[in-house]
Design a protein around this motif. Structure first.
Motif, PDB file in Angstrom:
ATOM      1  N   GLN A  24       0.860  -1.169   0.000  1.00  0.00           N
ATOM      2  CA  GLN A  24       0.000   0.000   0.000  1.00  0.00           C
ATOM      3  C   GLN A  24       0.896   1.218   0.000  1.00  0.00           C
ATOM      4  O   GLN A  24       1.725   1.381   0.883  1.00  0.00           O
ATOM      5  CB  GLN A  24      -0.883   0.011   1.260  1.00  0.00           C
ATOM      6  CG  GLN A  24      -1.715   1.260   1.457  1.00  0.00           C
ATOM      7  CD  GLN A  24      -3.060   1.160   0.809  1.00  0.00           C
ATOM      8  OE1 GLN A  24      -3.370   0.183   0.146  1.00  0.00           O
ATOM      9  NE2 GLN A  24      -3.859   2.176   0.961  1.00  0.00           N
ATOM     10  N   ARG A  72      -9.082  -1.480   2.733  1.00  0.00           N
ATOM     11  CA  ARG A  72      -7.846  -1.366   3.510  1.00  0.00           C
ATOM     12  C   ARG A  72      -8.046  -1.886   4.938  1.00  0.00           C
ATOM     13  O   ARG A  72      -7.173  -2.556   5.496  1.00  0.00           O
ATOM     14  CB  ARG A  72      -7.386   0.098   3.537  1.00  0.00           C
ATOM     15  CG  ARG A  72      -6.079   0.326   4.280  1.00  0.00           C
ATOM     16  CD  ARG A  72      -4.972  -0.500   3.680  1.00  0.00           C
ATOM     17  NE  ARG A  72      -3.703  -0.266   4.367  1.00  0.00           N
ATOM     18  CZ  ARG A  72      -2.699  -1.120   4.385  1.00  0.00           C
ATOM     19  NH1 ARG A  72      -2.819  -2.286   3.768  1.00  0.00           N
ATOM     20  NH2 ARG A  72      -1.576  -0.843   5.011  1.00  0.00           N
ATOM     21  N   GLU A  83      -1.970   4.637   8.600  1.00  0.00           N
ATOM     22  CA  GLU A  83      -0.768   4.519   7.765  1.00  0.00           C
ATOM     23  C   GLU A  83       0.422   5.229   8.404  1.00  0.00           C
ATOM     24  O   GLU A  83       1.047   6.112   7.799  1.00  0.00           O
ATOM     25  CB  GLU A  83      -1.026   5.077   6.344  1.00  0.00           C
ATOM     26  CG  GLU A  83      -2.219   4.494   5.635  1.00  0.00           C
ATOM     27  CD  GLU A  83      -2.037   3.021   5.280  1.00  0.00           C
ATOM     28  OE1 GLU A  83      -0.906   2.524   5.354  1.00  0.00           O
ATOM     29  OE2 GLU A  83      -3.028   2.370   4.944  1.00  0.00           O
TER      30      GLU A  83
END
Length: 284
Positions: A8, A147, A185
């Motif tokens: 990702q 995700r 993230e």
């Protein structure tokens, strides 16, 4: 447990060894009490760094200074060369995520919904888009769900995505907190006692999970009382005693330091922070 996160693109990526977090001369006072005394610490990309110390050493207070929950009385905290703003959501947006010593899940939300909450700093859809619910909103929502499911698979929770968080066993609640933190993230993950209350099997699974996180290029800073866990896991370990950094080094260096042994046994040692404070007081 799945051992890789599907690739990702992350805005927080950095070459291995690059200094990510730099805390310089951090002091935290509460009235007349100094909880953290002039502590400096650096965490590089791809590193796992441990922070240990007896109860009351100031570890969680220091964590709170790093993540914007507290504004240090003195000193600076920088991430990738930029001084962090003293607001937790902006620290998260910059690329630092954390878990807490006491689990802070949304108990009445599903496992999947908890992870989706962690995605909010990486979504660009505003209030108007949410109200109109146009094509852009639905695309963003689909990407976030995809995700989130990847992260649940990574932590071994994909099969419980629709379960309420409160119904998970304790060890899985800890995993869910980590999955939610990863949803932002981050380039750096801060874990506050991730194995507290776990049995040996759960502790070993958490160790493997942290190694897997590091293998994805995410640096980790971890507080923990389980010394075996810390010394097996970390590249470097820093020891706090009465708010001061006593020693920092490899696991072998820290374990063999007589001052560390004395601090954990509750024995005084020459040059202890309390002794230095008493000397300063006597000099007045």
């Amino acid at each position: 447990m799945t051992t890789t996160i599907p690739e990702q693109p992350s805005p927080q990526g950095a070459p291995k060894g690059t200094a990510l977090l730099e805390a310089k001369g951090v002091i935290m006072r509460f009235g007349g009490l100094t909880a953290v005394r002039d502590v400096s610490l650096t965490v590089g990309s791809g590193e796992i760094v441990g922070l240990i110390g007896p109860n009351g050493a100031g570890k969680t207070t220091f964590f709170n200074c790093l993540t914007g929950l507290y504004v240090p009385t003195e000193g600076t905290v920088s991430y990738r060369g930029t001084v962090l703003p003293p607001k937790p959501h902006l620290v998260t947006q910059a690329g630092i995520a954390r878990t807490f010593q006491n689990i802070r899940l949304f108990a009445n939300m599903t496992v999947l919904e908890n992870v989706l909450v962690g995605r909010h700093t990486r979504t660009r859809e505003g209030l108007l888009s949410a109200l109109i619910r146009g094509p852009g909103y639905h695309r963003a929502e689909a990407r976030s769900r995809e995700r989130a499911m990847e992260l649940l698979a990574f932590t071994g929770l994909a099969g419980k995505a629709e379960h309420l968080a409160r119904n998970l066993p304790y060890g899985e609640q800890r995993k869910l907190e980590i999955a939610r933190a990863l949803a932002s993230e981050p380039g750096l993950l801060l874990l506050d006692e991730p194995t507290a209350g776990m049995n040996p099997q759960e502790t070993r699974a958490t160790e493997e999970l942290v190694f897997a996180i590091r293998d994805q290029g995410i640096a980790v800073l971890v507080i923990e009382h389980d010394m075996r866990f810390i010394f097996n896991l970390c590249d470097r370990v820093a020891v706090l005693v009465q708010g001061e950094k006593l020693v920092e080094g490899t696991s072998d260096v820290v374990q063999s330091d007589e001052r560390v042994i004395a601090a954990y046994l509750g024995e005084p040692f020459e040059g202890a922070p309390a002794d230095e404070a008493e000397e300063r007081e006597n000099d007045r």
